[in-house]
Design a protein around this motif. Sequence first.
Motif: not given
Length: 572
Positions: A126-135
Motif C-alpha cells: 500500500l505504501r509503495a503502490d497506493r498513495p490514494d489509500i494512504i491519503a
Amino acid sequence: MSAIRDPYGVGGPPGPRPHRTRGPIISTATPHRARRSGTAPGTRTTPDIRITGTGDGIGTTASSARRRPRVAALLAAGTGLGVVLSGFGALSASAATPFEPAELSYPYPSNATYDYVPIMDEFTQLRADRPDIIAVNDAKTVTINQTATPEQVDRAIVDQYDDMSVSMADGLGERLGAIYRDARTAGELPKTEALLAKSGGLVGYYSSSNPAKEHFDWDRPYIRFPEQLTYRDKPGGDAWASTSGAYPSGHTSQAYWQGTSLATMLPELAPQILARTSEAGNNRIVMAAHYPLDVMSGRMMGQHIVERRWSDPEFRTLFEQASTELRDVLEDGCGASLADCIASDTPYLTDEEALAVYRERLGYDFPLVGAAGEPMTVPENAESLLITSRPDLTPEQRRQVLALTAVDSGSPLDEGAEGSWQRIDLAAAMTVPVAVAADGGVSLVDPAAPPVDPAPVDPAPVDPAPVDPAPVDPAPVDPAPVDPTDPVTVAPVDEGAAGADPSGDDQGGAGQQPAQGTTPADGITAAGETSDDALAYTGSEHVAGVVAAALALMAGGAGLMIVRRRRLRRLP
C-alpha cells in the motif's frame, strides 16, 4: 496512575482486633413483663437473666443454671450451622484461588516468539503502490480526531492510561460490568487478572508489537501532520510522547487480546465485549496516536495472539479455569444465573447494534484495492476462537462458520501470507445462528426468513361411502392345537439396523454427525474436543443442599429449645 497490584495473589490490611472481655457479661434488664398466668398474687418474680456475651472467664449464677439447656441448644445449633456454612464458604473461597506458580511459569508451546509481520504485510505494498489509500488513511484520522464528542474524548483518555481489561468492563453490561470491575479491584478474580492484566497478563505477555513497528517504521499522525489534529489528553499526560512506529497499534493489539479473551470466556456477551473492544481501538484514532490501518492491523495481531493461546491445549486449561472463576463471581454478585443476569441487565449495546458497529470498524469503509467476491482463506487454527461459542461443532465446521460470516474480499490488508485475518468477523462468527446438515455442512440461518406456517396440511379427501366387504364364511376355524410347554420363539433384532441404538441413549440430530469425508477417528477427535471445551466443575451445584442442611440444623435447634423450655416450666 493507579498502583499496580500483584495479579497472582491477594493481600490486604488486617481487620480491627475484636474487643475482649473477662468472663460473661450479665444483663439483669427484663426484656418483657413477667408472666401473669400461673403466678400467685404476691409471689415474687425472678428477673429474666440473659447472657449477652462471653469472654475468657466462665460465670455461674443460680438462675443461669436453669437456662443452661437453652444455651446448650443454641450452641449446638450455632455450631452445626457454622460448620455447614464454613464448608460453603470454602466452596466460594476456592473460586478466588490464584493459579499455582508452576502453572504460570510453565513453558507453554504458545509462549514461543512469533513473527506477526506476515499477517499484516499488505501495508508495504500500500505504501509503495497506493498513495490514494494512504491519503484516505490520513483523512479518516483527521476526521475521527476532530469530530470526537467530549464523551468519546473522555473515554479515549481512560483507555489510553488504564488497564483496558478493566476499563472495558462496561461491555459486560451496566450491572455485570460493575460487578466485574469491583471484583477485579478487590482481587476476587486472581486467575482472570493473571491472564488479562495490562501489566504481566499471561495471554499477551510474550507477544510484543515492537518488532512489527520497527519493521514497518511508519510515523504517527501527530508526527506527520500535527497542525491538522487536536491534542487530547489528561492534565499532565503524555499522549503524544511516543516516537515508536504507528503500524500496528500496540494499544489496539492489547485491547484485542484482552477483549477477545474475555469474549471467549463469556461467549454469551461476545457481541458487546467485542464492540467495546473495537471502541478501544477507535479511541487510538480519537487521540490522534494512530491511523485506521494501524487499528485494523492491531486487531488482527491481538486476535491471532488469542488464537495461539486457545490452540495450545495446555494453555487452554488456564482459560477454562479463569472462565469458571469469572462466571461464578458474576453469578454470585448478581444473585441469579448468568443468562438471567444478562437478560435483566442494561447492555452496552443491543446485539444488532454491537454486531453492526463491530463490522463497520473491521474495514473503516476503505475503497477496495482488490477483487470482491473472492473465497475466504481462513487462517490456520483460527477456528479455535470458536471453541466456547460453538462447542458442538467440529473444527472443520467452525472454519466454515468463519468463512460464512467473513466480510467481503478486496479491502486493504485483506490477504496476508497466512490467510486473511482482516476478513474475520469474530463477533458474527460467535453469535449468528447456523444450521448443520446431515452431511456435516454448515449454513447460516437467515433471521429475516419468514417463519414456517404451522397450519396442518390438508390430507387427501376420503370417500365416505362404505365399502362392501368380501363375504366372510361364518363357520369357525379350528385352531391348531398349542402345546403350552413349547417355548415361544422370538425373531432376533438386528442391532445394526437403522434407528437401533443398543446403548439406549439416542443423541440424534444432524449436529451430532461428523463432517462429510471425515474418518471415525476424526469423529472421535471432535467429540473429545467438545468434552474438553466444557467448563470445569465448580461445586456450586451443591448450594441448594447446603442451604437445606443449614435450615434443618436451625429447625432442630429451635425444636430442642422449645422442648427444654416446656420441661423447665413443669418444674416446681
